[in-house]
Motif scaffolding. Structure first.
Motif, PDB file in Angstrom:
ATOM      1  N   SER A 160      -2.334  -4.619  38.519  1.00 22.35           N
ATOM      2  CA  SER A 160      -1.465  -5.452  39.080  1.00 22.35           C
ATOM      3  C   SER A 160      -0.228  -6.127  38.091  1.00 22.35           C
ATOM      4  O   SER A 160      -0.725  -6.210  36.895  1.00 22.35           O
ATOM      5  CB  SER A 160      -1.984  -6.785  39.969  1.00 22.35           C
ATOM      6  N   GLU A 161       0.749  -5.896  38.589  1.00 24.29           N
ATOM      7  CA  GLU A 161       1.892  -6.317  37.729  1.00 24.29           C
ATOM      8  C   GLU A 161       1.744  -7.872  37.234  1.00 24.29           C
ATOM      9  O   GLU A 161       1.859  -8.303  36.141  1.00 24.29           O
ATOM     10  CB  GLU A 161       3.298  -6.568  38.583  1.00 24.29           C
ATOM     11  N   LYS A 162       1.159  -8.669  38.079  1.00 21.68           N
ATOM     12  CA  LYS A 162       0.667 -10.425  37.945  1.00 21.68           C
ATOM     13  C   LYS A 162      -0.145 -10.042  36.654  1.00 21.68           C
ATOM     14  O   LYS A 162      -0.105 -10.912  35.665  1.00 21.68           O
ATOM     15  CB  LYS A 162       0.050 -10.704  39.207  1.00 21.68           C
ATOM     16  N   THR A 163      -1.263  -9.254  36.682  1.00 24.89           N
ATOM     17  CA  THR A 163      -2.222  -9.176  35.546  1.00 24.89           C
ATOM     18  C   THR A 163      -1.694  -8.725  34.216  1.00 24.89           C
ATOM     19  O   THR A 163      -1.833  -9.337  33.183  1.00 24.89           O
ATOM     20  CB  THR A 163      -3.136  -8.179  35.945  1.00 24.89           C
ATOM     21  N   LEU A 164      -0.729  -7.967  34.294  1.00 25.19           N
ATOM     22  CA  LEU A 164      -0.047  -7.209  33.250  1.00 25.19           C
ATOM     23  C   LEU A 164       0.955  -8.304  32.828  1.00 25.19           C
ATOM     24  O   LEU A 164       0.964  -8.459  31.396  1.00 25.19           O
ATOM     25  CB  LEU A 164       0.665  -6.042  33.705  1.00 25.19           C
ATOM     26  N   HIS A 165       1.604  -9.147  33.506  1.00 26.25           N
ATOM     27  CA  HIS A 165       2.456 -10.177  33.106  1.00 26.25           C
ATOM     28  C   HIS A 165       1.563 -11.125  32.467  1.00 26.25           C
ATOM     29  O   HIS A 165       2.062 -11.833  31.371  1.00 26.25           O
ATOM     30  CB  HIS A 165       3.328 -10.703  34.371  1.00 26.25           C
ATOM     31  N   ARG A 166       0.428 -11.534  32.898  1.00 28.26           N
ATOM     32  CA  ARG A 166      -0.394 -12.493  32.279  1.00 28.26           C
ATOM     33  C   ARG A 166      -0.832 -12.397  30.886  1.00 28.26           C
ATOM     34  O   ARG A 166      -1.090 -13.468  30.126  1.00 28.26           O
ATOM     35  CB  ARG A 166      -1.630 -12.867  32.995  1.00 28.26           C
ATOM     36  N   TYR A 167      -1.004 -10.951  30.452  1.00 22.94           N
ATOM     37  CA  TYR A 167      -1.459 -10.861  28.989  1.00 22.94           C
ATOM     38  C   TYR A 167      -0.302 -11.535  28.055  1.00 22.94           C
ATOM     39  O   TYR A 167       0.828 -11.272  28.201  1.00 22.94           O
ATOM     40  CB  TYR A 167      -1.625  -9.374  28.976  1.00 22.94           C
ATOM     41  N   GLN A 168      -0.881 -11.988  26.828  1.00 28.59           N
ATOM     42  CA  GLN A 168      -0.197 -12.286  26.000  1.00 28.59           C
ATOM     43  C   GLN A 168       0.481 -11.034  25.310  1.00 28.59           C
ATOM     44  O   GLN A 168      -0.514  -9.956  25.270  1.00 28.59           O
ATOM     45  CB  GLN A 168      -0.610 -13.191  25.095  1.00 28.59           C
ATOM     46  N   ASN A 169       1.542 -11.029  24.525  1.00 25.97           N
ATOM     47  CA  ASN A 169       2.054  -9.655  23.844  1.00 25.97           C
ATOM     48  C   ASN A 169       1.085  -9.523  22.768  1.00 25.97           C
ATOM     49  O   ASN A 169       1.051  -8.189  22.422  1.00 25.97           O
ATOM     50  CB  ASN A 169       3.590  -9.814  23.345  1.00 25.97           C
ATOM     51  N   ASP A 170       0.349 -10.431  22.126  1.00 26.37           N
ATOM     52  CA  ASP A 170      -0.714 -10.014  20.953  1.00 26.37           C
ATOM     53  C   ASP A 170      -2.032  -9.579  21.569  1.00 26.37           C
ATOM     54  O   ASP A 170      -3.047  -9.588  20.672  1.00 26.37           O
ATOM     55  CB  ASP A 170      -0.647 -11.181  19.909  1.00 26.37           C
ATOM     56  N   LYS A 171      -2.176  -9.649  22.957  1.00 26.85           N
ATOM     57  CA  LYS A 171      -3.426  -9.274  23.612  1.00 26.85           C
ATOM     58  C   LYS A 171      -4.033  -8.001  23.338  1.00 26.85           C
ATOM     59  O   LYS A 171      -2.956  -6.829  23.562  1.00 26.85           O
ATOM     60  CB  LYS A 171      -3.244  -9.725  24.995  1.00 26.85           C
ATOM     61  N   VAL A 172      -5.054  -7.635  22.899  1.00 26.79           N
ATOM     62  CA  VAL A 172      -5.397  -6.197  23.081  1.00 26.79           C
ATOM     63  C   VAL A 172      -6.102  -5.698  24.341  1.00 26.79           C
ATOM     64  O   VAL A 172      -6.932  -6.516  24.993  1.00 26.79           O
ATOM     65  CB  VAL A 172      -6.602  -5.947  21.926  1.00 26.79           C
ATOM     66  N   LEU A 173      -5.488  -4.573  24.761  1.00 29.18           N
ATOM     67  CA  LEU A 173      -5.849  -4.062  26.142  1.00 29.18           C
ATOM     68  C   LEU A 173      -7.182  -3.536  26.248  1.00 29.18           C
ATOM     69  O   LEU A 173      -7.558  -3.241  25.180  1.00 29.18           O
ATOM     70  CB  LEU A 173      -4.873  -2.986  26.586  1.00 29.18           C
ATOM     71  N   ALA A 174      -7.811  -3.564  27.465  1.00 30.42           N
ATOM     72  CA  ALA A 174      -9.230  -3.135  27.550  1.00 30.42           C
ATOM     73  C   ALA A 174      -9.012  -1.695  27.282  1.00 30.42           C
ATOM     74  O   ALA A 174      -7.866  -0.846  27.410  1.00 30.42           O
ATOM     75  CB  ALA A 174      -9.486  -3.227  29.357  1.00 30.42           C
ATOM     76  N   PRO A 175     -10.182  -0.956  27.147  1.00 31.24           N
ATOM     77  CA  PRO A 175     -10.237   0.455  26.683  1.00 31.24           C
ATOM     78  C   PRO A 175      -9.566   1.287  27.904  1.00 31.24           C
ATOM     79  O   PRO A 175      -9.045   2.358  27.349  1.00 31.24           O
ATOM     80  CB  PRO A 175     -11.928   1.001  26.551  1.00 31.24           C
ATOM     81  N   ASP A 176      -9.937   1.239  29.026  1.00 38.14           N
ATOM     82  CA  ASP A 176      -9.307   1.957  30.000  1.00 38.14           C
ATOM     83  C   ASP A 176      -7.762   1.772  30.056  1.00 38.14           C
ATOM     84  O   ASP A 176      -6.854   2.764  30.394  1.00 38.14           O
ATOM     85  CB  ASP A 176      -9.906   1.648  31.556  1.00 38.14           C
ATOM     86  N   LEU A 177      -7.210   0.670  30.119  1.00 41.67           N
ATOM     87  CA  LEU A 177      -5.696   0.565  29.824  1.00 41.67           C
ATOM     88  C   LEU A 177      -5.172   1.067  28.567  1.00 41.67           C
ATOM     89  O   LEU A 177      -3.951   1.938  28.547  1.00 41.67           O
ATOM     90  CB  LEU A 177      -5.389  -1.005  29.971  1.00 41.67           C
TER      91      LEU A 177
END
Length: 150
Positions: free
Chosen positions: A67-84
């Motif tokens: 979701s856009e909301k979930t993506l928006h919540r991530y900090q810029n220095d957050k490492v994304l999950a393997p699937d993303l």
């Protein structure tokens, strides 16, 4: 984005730029891509790539299946999950291939948003929500690169 020399040296504290380092995603072997997907890509790198593709957060969220909301919540220095991260790498590969075929990002971005007969009058960007769509678009870019038009 730090300097990036080898996928084997990648750590969670540093992430390659998916835009500025074509070797990161475009020229990686399958095993290196798997390794990088598993370690994760920084959200910041993903946002840089999206900017190069003139992609909205809504378009990006659809491609990543988040979701856009979930993506928006991530900090810029957050490492994304393997699937993303895997989908981000696919998007990066597509960007670098398209840029090479069309000569620049602007021409490729226009092509991505143009309904085309090769895709049953759909814009290629609408197919990026599946791995089959990525594959179909990469194949079409290969045909264009070699002058084989459908």
């Amino acid at each position: 984005m730090g300097n990036y020399s080898s996928p084997r040296k990648h750590s969670r504290s540093s992430s390659p730029s998916l835009v500025e380092e074509p070797a990161v995603a475009y020229a990686l072997s399958s095993y290196e891509s798997i390794q990088l997907s598993r370690k994760g890509i920084l959200k910041e790198a993903l946002l840089q790539l999206a900017a190069q593709l003139s992609m909205t957060l809504q378009e990006l969220a659809g491609i990543l299946h988040v979701s856009e909301k979930t993506l928006h919540r991530y900090q810029n220095d957050k490492v994304l999950a393997p699937d993303l991260s895997e989908r981000a790498l696919l998007l990066s590969q597509l960007y670098h291939k398209g840029k090479a075929v069309f000569g620049d990002a602007a021409n490729f971005n226009d092509w991505l948003r143009t309904p085309l007969p090769a895709f049953r009058q759909q814009a290629p960007i609408t197919l990026l929500d599946t791995s089959f769509g990525f594959q179909l678009i990469m194949e079409e870019l290969g045909r264009i690169e070699y002058g084989i038009f459908a």
